[in-house]
Write an enzyme that holds these catalytic residues in place. Structure first.
Site, short mmCIF file in Angstrom:
data_model
loop_
_atom_site.label_atom_id
_atom_site.label_comp_id
_atom_site.label_asym_id
_atom_site.label_seq_id
_atom_site.Cartn_x
_atom_site.Cartn_y
_atom_site.Cartn_z
N THR A 74 -40.61 33.59 21.46
CA THR A 74 -41.47 32.73 22.18
C THR A 74 -41.55 32.86 23.61
O THR A 74 -42.32 33.28 24.34
CB THR A 74 -41.66 31.29 21.79
OG1 THR A 74 -41.75 31.34 20.36
CG2 THR A 74 -42.51 30.41 22.51
N GLN A 181 -40.84 40.54 13.66
CA GLN A 181 -40.94 40.67 12.20
C GLN A 181 -40.21 42.06 11.92
O GLN A 181 -40.07 42.33 10.89
CB GLN A 181 -41.94 40.35 11.37
CG GLN A 181 -42.31 38.71 11.83
CD GLN A 181 -41.28 37.71 10.64
OE1 GLN A 181 -40.85 38.42 9.90
NE2 GLN A 181 -41.72 36.47 10.93
N ALA A 202 -33.44 36.59 17.14
CA ALA A 202 -32.12 36.79 16.30
C ALA A 202 -32.08 36.00 14.82
O ALA A 202 -31.82 36.55 13.94
CB ALA A 202 -31.08 36.21 16.96
N HIS A 203 -32.99 35.03 15.04
CA HIS A 203 -33.18 34.28 13.67
C HIS A 203 -33.89 34.63 12.64
O HIS A 203 -34.18 34.06 11.59
CB HIS A 203 -33.27 32.62 13.93
CG HIS A 203 -34.77 32.37 14.28
ND1 HIS A 203 -35.81 31.93 13.36
CD2 HIS A 203 -35.64 32.45 15.32
CE1 HIS A 203 -36.93 31.52 13.76
NE2 HIS A 203 -36.91 32.00 15.19
N THR A 242 -28.00 30.19 32.52
CA THR A 242 -26.65 30.66 32.07
C THR A 242 -26.78 31.14 30.63
O THR A 242 -27.63 30.74 29.72
CB THR A 242 -25.68 29.42 32.11
OG1 THR A 242 -25.56 28.77 33.20
CG2 THR A 242 -24.33 29.61 31.32
N CYS A 328 -44.79 28.41 11.16
CA CYS A 328 -44.70 27.74 12.79
C CYS A 328 -45.84 26.59 12.70
O CYS A 328 -45.79 26.07 13.77
CB CYS A 328 -44.91 28.90 13.63
SG CYS A 328 -43.68 30.29 13.35
N1 PLP Z 1 -43.57 36.08 16.84
C1 PLP Z 1 -43.49 36.19 15.51
C2 PLP Z 1 -44.22 37.27 14.72
C3 PLP Z 1 -42.97 35.58 14.66
O1 PLP Z 1 -42.77 35.38 13.41
C4 PLP Z 1 -42.18 34.32 15.29
C5 PLP Z 1 -41.55 33.17 14.63
O2 PLP Z 1 -41.94 32.14 14.23
C6 PLP Z 1 -42.29 34.23 16.73
C7 PLP Z 1 -42.86 35.17 17.38
C8 PLP Z 1 -41.55 33.05 17.42
O3 PLP Z 1 -40.06 33.34 17.42
P1 PLP Z 1 -39.03 32.41 18.14
O4 PLP Z 1 -38.95 31.38 17.06
O5 PLP Z 1 -37.68 33.05 18.37
O6 PLP Z 1 -39.76 31.72 19.47
#
Ligand code: PLP
Length: 399
Positions: A74, A181, A202-203, A242, A328
Site C-alpha cells: 500500500t 500477487q 512480503a506477507h 528507520t 481487504c
Molecule cells: N495490492 C494487491 C494486489 C494486494 O493483493 C494487496 C493485499 O492486500 C495489496 C496491494 C496491499 O498490500 P499491503 O497489505 O502490503 O499493503
C-alpha cells in the site's frame, strides 16, 4: 488436532519457518539501526539490509540500487502513483488504470481525480485481464502514468504487462505495476517487461507483514518521484523512517526462497488447484470459473456457485478458510468491484468464493476442502442426498 484448512493465501501467507529463522537475529543480536554509521551495530544492520536488497532485486531482475523498502505494498503504491503525479504535473495530468485494481491503486487514482487529474478507467475483459489494446487506445499526449497490476488478487488473472510496457516505452509514459500477487508466484522481470515502477509486499510470499518494496527503475529517462514521507532521508530520500530491519531481512529471504522454488512449487500448486476444481465440478452443476484459464496465478481458483450465497457457504464449512470478494474490503456486502468490472452479474458475484492455495497446502487438504464445499453447496441448495440439513446448520444459514 487442528482441522482447519487455510485456503486464503491471496489475503496473507504464514511466515515460512526458514524465513523466520533468518529474521530472528535481527530482533536481538543484530538489532542496530541501519542508519547508524558510527559503530558495528549499525554496520551489521546495514549489511543485512543490503543483502536483502540484493535478494529482492534478484527476484524481479532489478539492480539493488533500484529497490526502496517500504512498509508494504500500500505504501509502495502511494509512493509510486502520488509520487509520479506530483513530480509530473508539467508533463500532463492524465492517468490510465483499470477498474480491477486493488483498492490502494483505486483510491490513489480517485485522490488524483479530486485534484484535477483525468483518469481513464479501463474495464477488464470478462476473464479479468486488461487487453494491451485497451491501454493503447487510452494513451494520450498528456498521459503521464499507466498503473496496471501484474496479477489480480481476486481472480488471479495475469495482465499482458510486457506488451503494455512496450507501448508505454514507445510513448514516453511511465508504467507502474502492482505486482503484489505476482512476485514469487510467476516469473517477474522488470527489464524484460519494460516496467518503471513495481510494488510488492512480503506477507503474500511467506514473509512478515509490514515489509514491502517499490522498484524504481534507474537510468534514462529518469523516473521522477516526489517522496510521500519526509524525515531522516533514508532510502535515498524516497522513504524516510528507520528501516524495519527484521522485516526487510524477511522480505529478502522470502523472495530468495520463492524464486528458488518457483519451478517446482508453481506446477505443484497448479495441479492441486486443478484437482480442487475437478473434484468440485465433478460433483456439482452450476459452478462457474471466474478468471482466465490460460493466464492465471497457479494457486488461485475463483468459483461462482449458482443458487448459493457465498457468506452462507462459508458458514456452512467453518473449517475451510476462504474468501468471498477481496479480503481487504470484506465486511462490506457489496459485490466485489473486480467481478462487477468483469461483467459478472451481481447474483453470481454473491455466490462466489476465492480459493487461494499455498506452499503448505497438501493434497489431503484439497480433497477434504472439496468434499466440504460439495456438502455445503448441496445442503444450501437443498439437494443433499443424505438427511436434510441439521436444524443448527439451517438456522445459521437463514439468519
Ligand atoms: N495490492 C494487491 C494486489 C494486494 O493483493 C494487496 C493485499 O492486500 C495489496 C496491494 C496491499 O498490500 P499491503 O497489505 O502490503 O499493503
Amino acid at each position: 488436532m487442528d482441522t482447519r484448512i487455510y485456503l486464503d493465501h491471496n489475503a496473507t501467507t504464514p511466515v515460512d519457518p526458514r524465513v523466520l529463522e533468518r529474521m530472528l537475529p535481527a530482533f536481538h543480536r543484530d538489532f542496530g539501526n541501519a542508519s547508524s554509521r558510527s559503530h558495528a551495530f549499525g554496520w551489521r544492520a546495514q549489511e543485512l539490509v543490503e543483502t536483502a536488497r540484493e535478494e529482492v532485486a534478484g527476484a524481479i531482475g532489478a539492480r539493488p540500487a533500484e529497490i526502496v523498502f517500504t512498509s508494504g505494498a500500500t505504501e509502495a503504491i502511494n509512493l509510486a502513483i502520488r509520487g509520479v503525479a506530483e513530480a509530473s504535473t508539467a508533463r500532463g495530468r492524465h492517468l490510465v488504470t483499470s477498474r480491477a485494481e486493488h483498492s490502494a491503486v483505486l483510491d490513489c487514482a480517485r485522490h488524483l481525480e479530486g485534484r484535477g487529474w483525468e483518469v481513464t478507467w479501463l474495464d477488464p475483459s470478462p476473464t479479468g485481464r486488461v487487453p494491451a489494446e485497451s491501454v493503447a487506445a487510452a494513451l494520450r499526449d498528456d498521459t503521464v502514468l499507466v498503473a496496471l497490476m501484474w496479477a489480480n488478487n481476486e481472480v488471479g488473472a495475469i495482465n499482458p504487462i510486457a506488451e503494455v510496457g512496450a507501448l508505454c516505452r514507445a510513448r514516453g509514459v511511465t508504467l507502474f505495476t502492482d505486482a503484489t500477487q505476482g512476485v514469487g508466484k510467476v516469473p517477474v522481470d522488470v527489464a524484460a517487461a519494460g516496467v518503471d515502477l513495481l510494488s510488492m509486499t512480503a506477507h503474500k510470499l511467506y514473509g512478515p507483514k509490514g515489509a514491502g518494496a517499490l522498484f524504481v527503475r534507474s537510468g534514462e529517462p529518469r523516473v521522477r518521484l516526489v517522496p510521500q514521507q519526509l524525515g531522516g532521508g533514508q532510502e535515498r530520500g524516497l522513504r524516510a523512517g528507520t528501516l524495519n530491519v527484521p522485516g526487510i531481512v524477511g522480505l529478502g529471504a522470502a523472495c530468495r526462497l520463492a524464486v528458488e522454488e518457483m519451478d517446482t512449487e508453481g506446477p505443484r500448486l497448479a495441479r492441486l488447484r486443478d484437482r480442487l476444481e475437478e473434484r468440485i465440478t465433478a460433483e456439482l452443476d452450476g459452478v462457474h470459473l471466474n478468471g482466465d484459464r490460460a493466464h492465471r496465478l497457479p494457486a488461485t481458483l475463483h468459483l461462482s456457485f449458482d443458487g448459493v450465497e457465498a457468506e452462507a457457504l462459508m458458514l456452512a464449512m467453518p473449517d475451510v478458510a476462504v474468501s468471498s470478494g477481496a479480503a481487504c474490503s470484506s465486511g462490506s456486502a457489496a459485490p466485489s468491484h473486480v467481478l462487477r468490472a468483469m461483467g459478472v452479474p451481481d447474483t453470481r458475484a454473491h455466490g462466489s468464493i476465492r480459493f487461494g492455495l499455498g506452499r503448505f497446502t497438501t493434497e489431503e487438504e484439497v480433497d477434504r476442502a472439496a468434499r466440504l464445499v460439495v456438502e455445503g453447496v448441496r445442503r444450501l441448495r437443498g439437494t443433499s442426498p443424505a438427511t436434510p440439513a441439521s436444524p443448527d446448520a439451517s438456522s445459521r444459514v437463514h439468519s
